[in-house]
Design an enzyme around this catalytic site. Structure first.
Site, PDB file in Angstrom:
ATOM      1  CB  CYS A  55      -0.900  -0.018   1.225  1.00  0.00           C
ATOM      2  SG  CYS A  55       0.050   0.073   2.757  1.00  0.00           S
ATOM      3  CB  CYS A 117       1.140 -11.990  -9.297  1.00  0.00           C
ATOM      4  SG  CYS A 117       1.430 -11.065  -7.774  1.00  0.00           S
ATOM      5  CB  CYS A 152       8.112  -9.230  -4.262  1.00  0.00           C
ATOM      6  SG  CYS A 152       7.726 -10.081  -5.808  1.00  0.00           S
ATOM      7  CD  GLU A1264       4.673 -27.540  -9.545  1.00  0.00           C
ATOM      8  OE1 GLU A1264       4.035 -27.868  -8.543  1.00  0.00           O
ATOM      9  OE2 GLU A1264       4.709 -28.223 -10.584  1.00  0.00           O
TER      10      GLU A1264
HETATM   11  S1  FES Z   1       5.061  -9.840  -8.442  1.00  0.00           S
HETATM   12 FE1  FES Z   1       3.689 -11.050  -7.296  1.00  0.00          FE
HETATM   13  S2  FES Z   1       4.063 -10.376  -5.307  1.00  0.00           S
HETATM   14 FE2  FES Z   1       5.596  -9.350  -6.430  1.00  0.00          FE
HETATM   15  S1  FES Z   2      -1.228  -3.358   3.269  1.00  0.00           S
HETATM   16 FE1  FES Z   2      -0.199  -1.724   4.110  1.00  0.00          FE
HETATM   17  S2  FES Z   2       1.722  -2.518   4.515  1.00  0.00           S
HETATM   18 FE2  FES Z   2       0.620  -4.265   3.935  1.00  0.00          FE
END
Ligand code: FES
Ligand code: FES
Ligand code: FAD
Length: 1333
Positions: A55, A117, A152, A1264
């Site tokens: 965020c 992702c 990530c 995997e």
């Molecule tokens: S690209 Fe998926 S969490 Fe970072």
């Molecule tokens: S959603 Fe804010 S730090 Fe994880």
């Protein structure tokens, strides 16, 4: 002080646009406001607690005094909107977009393959962006500090770091390229057909142009200049926020509302409000009180305003330390040491010094230092000012030594140190960055001038008790003693007695924590001795270099490395993208925040939000359920229970809604549908359920064995004559090894939206799922309607790793019942804590082994039994144990091998599929056995591995023939690339010269089989449609989980249709366009769907062929138009029947895998024997990727899986109470790898390709395989531990349990300090947590 009864207007800017909020609610945070109120959904929710960085946004403020604008990153989930008055917020949408201009940060992270992702990407972008706003040419240290607060789960960080590094002046050269050469050297330029090391073209990157950034809104400058001293008041539903403008007003308010908290960073209070449901009627914000931000520097020391952020404190201290002699700044240096790793930068940027001190967290990093440093708190109230010593009494919360409720902390005095005063700080955390310490300490000693006689000593520990605790009694007794080994011995014993922990102490790790306390003392002893010796070399004994290593903490280093793969054939047409490192199809959209995930979709009229009530009991009868209070709560529309399910309430033994009985903590009992999630959640807490405990309660594998509680029958495979072989073996070793479970920790939590269409019971399901057809099936069965009424849509999934195979089906069905009952669209997004609690993860495993081997290391026989903790329902557990058995042998030919496996049924949430699907567990047991044989025979492990490895065409334990040529090639190449023998020698030399730090190196081979042991699981279908303008729409049965399947499918279509990729679009996966799909997993997604897409394209090309022959110089558009005019269908379904794969368990035979992926990894680590910390120094991976369709995607998968594996084997630890309650419910407690956990040097190369007739274009599925290679780090740690034990004269440990956490490493390196700590007797009282396998 005048205060209006009305709410003031809250004014701030978002991305250059003014926001005026007339009804600002103090309980609303910025993340919610951005996503739900002003619909900027680029900023993501990952945890809600400041730990994951998803965020991250930038806040800018203007300071009217200094006339400067400051920019800093924050975790939007912890920023109350009311704190934003006068601030400018910049989100990922504000810095660039595909509609205007993509910002260089966005461009580089996408083109540098830093997104998979894409769920973490906006947060990463904003962290890097903010760094560049402050430092357009950042140093590597700044980059690492910046990214430390962002997690990530997909990429393994290397490409993200590289993208950030491209802005750094040092990035002009890769500095090593693995061979001590720069990648930019002319001779390194890639020749056609040669090995390529470039995954992207740096030359394409736009330069950073700071003049293009958004300017700070002049209106906010004016607001700040005119800032009157008026009090601002914002009134919300339950809370009023009051922000005074002067100190007097603040003190008056505090007198009027003594129990109202003062909020600055909200990083402590915010967590209480969010996770402990604490609510305050009044919150006071002192952020505008200038006195709280004053810094005074005198010759006695520094006085720091309590409102200063930890980042500001760090900058001030760094500045002072650079100017003043070191002996005076010992406290400052100690504080600085911790300020680099304390939390993430987003937290440090807002968390205040005052908030930190006053919160008195038991694991506070700064308070133990401030406490031993004799700091003084300057406090004020309407009664006047007071000075309170920041000492052990204050930290213990003694009322007389603390602030009174009406007092405010104004500043903190931090003295300079005197000549004979020494201060140090220590901390050990589960992860180097962004993790609360397990134990930390501040230590200070003062000597009589020119002597080593102690005149004052203070030691404070964090992480030992409910508060920071002091070893005051011991310290007092040591006064007058000399700083020598005798003193150290006595001190250790005294501290052991004084700093005690009960067996059941919250947090567990009792012996480890006690050992750390004493080990830190030893470090302090050495550190001080070293400094004394520097001052007077003749007076103090020499300290052996062998010991001194321990004083150097592992540095925060910038990972770097190389990736190499085979370039495409020089004859390949430029248009043909197969084999080229193409950027992820959604890369730019991930980076701009435009990629739409499930919860980013707009709320429909009447849409309701679901919150679930879960069982608090592991095994109990539901006596009654009273939802009346919940139903009467604001905004609540309905409460849904098992009675409301029109069709089947779940499948097999897995209920959607618990009916009469609950079988685990976390099982869904009922759900509340309300007009907002907040209302649903508040009401859910009011549902009253009465339970009656049932026997037995089975939590662990041992419990299950005792009660013979299993899922399914035992599975067994056998080859050779095991019994006879044991009789012929020189030696036999028996033992067991335990491997903990793993949380998927996909960054996007489970998410589903169910939209009833209003007729014929039709429903649209928008779901984050790997298996849309299963979701469709489950929903249809639950509602008792045919599947043709249910359309499941999956646009993209924010990480899955197996965790979104079966669970989304259940969760979508729970939501569908609510939609059915209420007739309204339902949004059901799990919060991180619920997700971790409810959905299960990788199966914890107990492996029992008996190995018979010859003295030369040749394994003759093995009898292995695996038990996995399946949890309370079958889910995929039987398949997982089958895979574990089938793949257990890994790369080794064990001629007489018996493997048996059982799934234990316990009262834990049901475990499920996870990347590698049993292989990372089963093969781990085998590698443990091979390592044990090597140790027992006193042979090098790599020799024993080589001796037992498959070398010629042979058959697996399930009698499938295979050729191990590429296994051997991977092994040999990895040996060579890693300079294994040279480095092993260097490791041995290092170990001889260092007692407290040890290095280990390990090389692990891998034979991984892709696919499912069932033919029908490999089928795939696709729909390819050509429109008359020439554009092409591809749909296929695979789901984009971040693994780049859509990018590869576009590449396939582009090659087959011979058109540029820009013509081709891929919208979403839907059960309408492609029915009856199978789950996207088992590394076969791109293989099988690629075949289906290829088939559809070939059908279309066949139809176009006559037209092309007639007009060979025509354009694609002309041919397509002509086809339309000739009424030739431009839409085709492609189909792939799948590979033949069937297993006969009766006979123990089956040709079940289409092909094998081979690999090898060599890892080197260094461990700190005193704390258990370790550093991943280097990893080299060689993977048999064959002709990769997209080397960037495939290398991304290898790196990401490896880092996830490294997490499994060395970091990630799920903790359960003896009653089966999961404690680790968020990134706060559960630590996945962060940027500094990856190897400092990380090299990945794809083996020179060979034909693989089974898969499309001779490629191989690599989703995997890399996971298991993470175990090379584990075995390197084991080697380092073995070196330490050998030097200490301890017996070898044959099998180290996984994960090799700091606790495990420390306790395995037994020494005089571990021996001081008595073993806890878990029989005398219940421990806080227990292992479940
Ligand atoms: S690209 Fe998926 S969490 Fe970072
Ligand atoms: S959603 Fe804010 S730090 Fe994880
Ligand atoms: C994700 C995360 C990771 C973290 N990691 C670490 C870590 O590794 N190590 C560590 O030590 N800490 C860590 N922390 C804790 C962090 O350091 C504290 O939460 C923070 O310093 C508190 O400051 P604040 O301004 O946010 O306090 P707030 O939450 O705003 O306030 C906290 C308390 O202090 C009181 N208060 C604040 N200012 C004053 C004042 N001037 N006078 C009187 N009372 C006052 C408030 O009334 C309130 O009770 C972490 C926190 C988070 C969220």
């Amino acid at each position: 002080m005048s205060r209006s009864m009305e709410s003031d207007e809250l004014i701030f800017f978002v991305n250059g646009k003014k926001v005026t909020e007339k009804n600002a609610d103090p309980e609303v945070n910025l993340l919610f406001y951005l996503r739900k109120v002003i619909r900027l959904t680029g900023t993501k929710y990952g945890c809600g607690g400041g730990d994951c960085g998803a965020c991250t946004v930038m806040i800018s403020r203007y300071d009217p005094i200094s006339k400067k604008i400051s920019h800093f990153s924050v975790a939007a989930c912890l920023v109350p909107i009311c704190s934003l008055h006068g601030a400018a917020v910049t989100t990922v949408e504000g810095i660039g977009s595909t509609k205007t201009r993509v910002h260089p940060v966005q461009e580089r992270i996408a083109k540098g393959h830093g997104t998979q992702c894409g769920f973490c990407t906006p947060g990463m972008v904003m962290s890097i962006y903010t760094l560049l706003r402050n430092h357009p040419e950042p140093s590597t240290e700044q980059i690492i500090e910046t990214l430390g607060g962002n997690l990530c789960r997909c990429t393994g960080y290397r490409p993200i770091v590289e993208s950030a590094k491209s802005f750094s002046p040092s990035s002009a050269c890769c500095q090593m390229n693995g061979k001590g050469k720069c990648c930019l050297d002319e001779e390194e330029k890639n020749e056609p057909n040669s090995i390529c090391t470039k995954l992207y073209e740096k030359e394409e990157f736009q330069p950073l142009d700071p003049t293009q950034e958004l300017i700070f809104p002049p209106e906010l400058m004016r607001m700040a200049e005119d800032s009157q001293n008026t009090v601002l008041t914002f009134r919300g539903e339950r809370t009023t926020w009051i922000a005074p403008g002067t100190l007097n007003d603040l003190l008056e308010l505090k007198t009027e509302y003594p129990s109202a908290p003062l909020v600055i960073g909200n990083t402590c209070l915010g967590l209480d409000m969010k996770f402990k449901d604490v609510s305050y009627p009044i919150i006071i914000s002192p952020a505008r009180i200038l006195e709280l931000f004053v810094v005074t520097n005198t010759k006695e020391g520094l006085t720091l305003g309590a409102g200063l952020s930890l980042t500001q404190v760090k900058n001030i201290l760094s500045d002072v330390v650079s100017r003043i002699p070191k002996e005076k700044t010992q406290i400052y240096c100690a504080l600085l040491k911790h300020l680099r790793t304390l939390a993430g930068q987003q937290i440090r940027n807002v968390a205040s010094l005052g908030g930190h001190i006053i919160s008195r967290l038991p694991t506070s990093d700064l308070n133990p230092i401030l406490g031993v440093g004799n700091c003084i708190l300057n406090v004020a109230s309407t009664e006047g000012t007071q000075q309170i010593p920041l000492n052990d009494h204050f930290l213990a919360g003694v009322p007389d030594a603390s602030l009174k409720p009406e007092q405010v902390l104004i500043s903190v005095f931090v003295p300079l140190t005197r000549k004979w005063e020494f201060v140090s700080a220590f901390r050990q955390a589960p992860r180097q960055q962004n993790a609360f310490a397990t134990v930390n300490a501040g230590m200070r000693v003062v000597f009589k001038e020119d002597t080593s006689t102690i005149t004052d000593l203070s030691i404070l520990y964090g992480g030992i008790g409910e508060t920071v605790v002091s070893a005051n009694k011991s310290c007092q007794q040591l006064i007058g003693r000399h700083w020598d080994e005798e003193m150290l011995d006595d001190a250790g014993k005294m501290i052991r007695e004084e700093v005690s922990l009960l067996t059941a102490a919250p947090g567990g790790m009792v012996e480890y924590r006690k050992t750390l306390a004493i080990s830190f003392l030893f470090k302090f002893y050495l550190d001080v001795l070293k400094q004394l010796k520097m001052r007077d070399p003749r007076r103090y004994p020499d300290i052996s270099q062998k010991l001194l290593h321990i004083l150097e903490d592992f540095p925060l280093t910038m990972p770097q490395g190389t990736q190499s793969f085979k370039d495409v054939d020089s004859q390949q047409p430029l248009q043909d993208p197969i084999g080229r490192p193409i950027m992820h199809q959604s890369g730019i959209k991930h980076a701009t925040g435009e990629a739409v995930f499930c919860d980013d979709m707009s709320v429909l009229a009447g849409e309701l939000f679901l919150a679930v009530v879960t069982s608090s009991k592991p095994h109990a009868k539901i006596i009654s359920l009273d939802a009346s209070e919940a139903l009467a709560s604001p905004g609540v529309v309905d409460v849904i229970t098992a009675q409301d399910v029109p069709g089947d309430n779940g499948r097999e033994e897995e209920s959607l809604y618990a009916q009469d009985e609950v079988t685990c903590v976390g099982q869904i009992v009922c759900a509340v549908a309300a007009d907002s999630y907040a209302h649903a959640k508040q009401a859910a807490k009011k549902v009253k359920i009465v339970y009656q405990d049932l026997e037995p309660m089975i939590v662990t594998v041992q419990d299950a064995l005792q009660y013979e509680s299993f899922i399914g029958p035992e599975k067994k495979l056998e080859q050779g004559n095991v019994q006879l072989a044991f009789q012929c073996a020189d030696q036999i070793l028996e033992g067991e090894v335990h491997l903990g479970g793993q949380e998927h920790f996909y960054m996007e939590t489970q998410s589903v939206r169910v939209v009833p269409k209003g007729e014929e019971k039709e429903m649209d399901i928008y779901v984050s799922s790997q298996d849309a057809a299963f979701t469709q099936e489950m929903v249809a069965r639950t509602l008792g309607i045919p599947r043709n009424r249910i359309n499941c849509h999956v646009k993209r999934v924010g990480g899955a790793f197996g965790g979104k195979t079966s669970k989304p089906g259940l969760l979508a069905s729970v939501a569908a019942v609510a939609a059915h009952k209420t007739g309204c669209p339902i949004r059901f997004i799990l919060e991180r804590g619920d997700d971790m609690l409810i959905t299960g993860g990788r199966h914890p495993l107990l492996g029992k082994y008996r190995i018979g081997f010859m003295n030369n290391g040749k394994i003759k026989a093995a009898d292995i039994q695996l038990y996995i903790n399946g949890g309370c329902t079958p889910d995929d557990s039987e398949l997982v144990i089958e895979y574990a058995l089938l793949k257990l042998e890994n790369a080794y030919k064990i001629p007489n091998l018996r493997v048996r496996g059982r799934v234990c049924k316990t009262n834990l949430p049901s475990n499920t599929a996870f990347r590698g699907f049993g292989f990372p567990q089963g093969a781990f047991v085998t590698e443990t056995c091979v390592s044990a044989v090597a140790a027992k025979c006193h042979l090098p492990p790599e020799k024993v591995r080589e001796l037992n490895m498959y070398t010629t065409i042979d058959r697996t334990i399930h009698k499938q023939e295979f050729d191990p040529t590429n296994l051997i090639k991977c092994w040999e190449t990895c040996m060579e690339n890693s300079s294994y023998y040279n480095r092993k020698k260097a490791v041995d030399e290092f170990n001889q010269q260092s007692f407290w730090k040890k290095r280990g190196i390990a090389i692990i081979p891998m034979k991984f089989s892709v696919g499912f042991p069932k033919t029908f699981y490999h089928q795939a279908a696709a729909l390819v449609q050509i429109y008359t303008d020439g554009s092409v729409l591809v749909a296929h049965g695979g789901v984009e989980l971040g693994q780049g399947i859509n990018t590869k499918m576009i590449q396939v279509a582009s090659r087959e249709l011979k058109i540029p990729m820009s013509y081709i679009h891929l919208d979403e996966m839907s059960t309408v366009t492609v029915p009856n799909t199978v789950t996207t997993g088992a590394s076969t997604g791109a293989d099988v769907n690629g075949r289906a897409v290829q088939n559809a394209c070939q059908i279309l090309m066949k139809r176009l062929e006559p037209i092309i022959i007639q007009n060979p110089n025509g354009t694609w558009e002309e041919w397509v138009n002509e086809a339309f005019i000739q009424s030739i269908s431009l839409s085709a379904t492609g189909y792939f029947r799948g590979y033949q794969a069937d297993m006969d368990w009766e006979k123990g035979e089956g040709d079940i895998y289409p092909y094998f992926v081979f690999g090898a990894a060599c890892s080197e680590v260094e461990i700190d024997c005193l704390t258990g910390a370790h550093k991943n120094i280097r990893t080299d991976i060689v993977m048999d990727g064959s002709f990769s369709i997209n080397p960037a995607v495939d290398i991304g998968q290898i790196e990401g899986a490896f880092v996830q594996g490294l997490g499994l084997y060395t970091l990630e630890e799920l903790k359960y109470s003896p009653e089966g309650v999961l404690y680790t419910r968020g990134p706060h407690q559960y630590k996945i790898a962060s940027v500094t956990d990856i190897p400092e040097e990380f090299h990945v190369s794809l083996l020179t390709p060979t034909q693989n007739s089974k898969a499309i274009y001779s490629s191989k599925g690599l989703g995997e395989a890399g996971m298991f290679l993470g175990s090379s780090v584990f075995f390197a740690i084991a080697a380092a531990v073995a070196a330490a034990r050998k030097e200490r004269g301890l017996s070898p440990i044959w099998a180290i349990n996984s994960p090799a956490t700091a606790e495990l490493i420390r306790m395995a390196c037994e020494d005089q300090f571990t021996n001081l700590v008595p073993q806890t007797d878990s029989k005398c009282c219940k421990p806080w947590s227990i292992p479940v396998a």
